[in-house]
Design a protein around this motif. Structure first.
Motif, mmCIF file in Angstrom:
data_model
loop_
_atom_site.group_PDB
_atom_site.id
_atom_site.type_symbol
_atom_site.label_atom_id
_atom_site.label_comp_id
_atom_site.label_asym_id
_atom_site.label_seq_id
_atom_site.Cartn_x
_atom_site.Cartn_y
_atom_site.Cartn_z
ATOM 1 N N UNK A 43 0.830 -1.201 0.000
ATOM 2 C CA UNK A 43 0.000 0.000 0.000
ATOM 3 C C UNK A 43 0.864 1.250 0.000
ATOM 4 N N UNK A 44 1.977 1.213 0.752
ATOM 5 C CA UNK A 44 2.881 2.363 0.806
ATOM 6 C C UNK A 44 3.494 2.623 -0.563
ATOM 7 N N UNK A 45 3.929 1.555 -1.252
ATOM 8 C CA UNK A 45 4.520 1.722 -2.581
ATOM 9 C C UNK A 45 3.479 2.226 -3.579
ATOM 10 N N UNK A 46 2.239 1.716 -3.467
ATOM 11 C CA UNK A 46 1.204 2.155 -4.407
ATOM 12 C C UNK A 46 0.834 3.609 -4.183
ATOM 13 N N UNK A 93 2.845 5.979 -3.342
ATOM 14 C CA UNK A 93 3.858 6.759 -4.060
ATOM 15 C C UNK A 93 3.511 6.832 -5.541
ATOM 16 N N UNK A 94 3.093 5.703 -6.115
ATOM 17 C CA UNK A 94 2.697 5.673 -7.526
ATOM 18 C C UNK A 94 1.456 6.523 -7.753
ATOM 19 N N UNK A 95 0.530 6.522 -6.789
ATOM 20 C CA UNK A 95 -0.746 7.224 -6.940
ATOM 21 C C UNK A 95 -0.536 8.723 -7.097
ATOM 22 N N UNK A 96 0.508 9.269 -6.462
ATOM 23 C CA UNK A 96 0.769 10.688 -6.550
ATOM 24 C C UNK A 96 1.146 11.124 -7.955
ATOM 25 N N UNK A 97 1.607 10.197 -8.790
ATOM 26 C CA UNK A 97 2.086 10.546 -10.125
ATOM 27 C C UNK A 97 1.209 9.962 -11.233
ATOM 28 N N UNK A 98 0.080 9.352 -10.887
ATOM 29 C CA UNK A 98 -0.724 8.660 -11.894
ATOM 30 C C UNK A 98 -2.195 9.068 -11.792
#
Length: 215
Positions: free
Chosen positions: A23-26, A28-33
């Motif tokens: 969830x933590x890694x996702x 980070x991805x969510x902020x740019x997608x």
């Protein structure tokens, strides 16, 4: 984790089935997608229905019982079906607008109602100096949102969060702001909450610092 796998994790993240590290890694991805942000938002109604089901589940059901392995696939399939249905409604709406434009204003008066007017919320934080304006338009699935923000507090990654009247929070949009305040930044987003269900909006940095609140 590869980019494609991150996209596929949007449903799992929205339903809360990722472990803490994933969830933590996702996030980070969510902020740019923006694509994944929209997908997570569209899972809002399904997430709330599952929460209501959990609260209504009789006590004799084992607390560790889990949904079947095909549940996420079915939910993803239902999401695709709804998006296709939404596109069809949009096409029908465009066709109807052409008919109304040709027929003249008399038919509009006969219809007896106009589309809901957008809601505009503006605020400036006295401490950070950040100015923002959110324009929300009611839709079948929730709200379409347009954000304008002028931020001179320094460069940082930001997110727009919609806070519901029931206390739920949904990340609506994410962007990286230069923070020089030279020109406003514009971002688009959607949320499963209708405008009347939203208590306030908050713009936060990626570290959780609140830049401005729009009541």
């Amino acid at each position: 984790m590869r980019s494609l796998e991150r996209h596929r994790d949007a449903g799992a993240y929205a339903l809360g089935v990722l472990d803490e590290a994933e969830a933590f890694r996702f996030e980070d991805h969510l902020m740019e997608c923006p694509r994944c942000t929209a997908h997570v938002t569209e899972f809002g109604p399904a997430t709330r229905q599952l929460m209501l089901y959990r609260r209504a589940t009789p006590r004799f059901v084992h607390p560790l019982a889990q949904p079947g392995p095909r549940l996420l696939d079915r939910l993803l399939g239902e999401l695709v079906r709804r998006r296709r249905s939404r596109r069809r409604r949009l096409l029908y709406g465009l066709a109807a607008s052409v008919v109304l434009a040709v027929a003249g204003p008399g038919i509009v008066a006969f219809a007896g109602h106009a589309p809901p007017a957008p809601r505009v919320t503006t605020a400036t934080d006295p401490h950070t100096g950040v100015w923002a304006r959110v324009t929300s338009t009611d839709a079948d699935w929730g709200s379409d949102l347009r954000l304008e923000v002028r931020d001179g507090s320094g460069p940082h990654a930001c997110r727009l969060v919609a806070v519901g009247r029931d206390g739920t929070e949904q990340v609506v949009a994410g962007w990286t702001d230069p923070g020089d305040g030279a020109a406003p930044t514009t971002a688009m987003g959607t949320t499963a909450l209708h405008p009347g269900q939203i208590l306030r909006y908050e713009i936060r940095t990626d570290e959780g610092r609140r830049l401005v609140t729009l009541e």
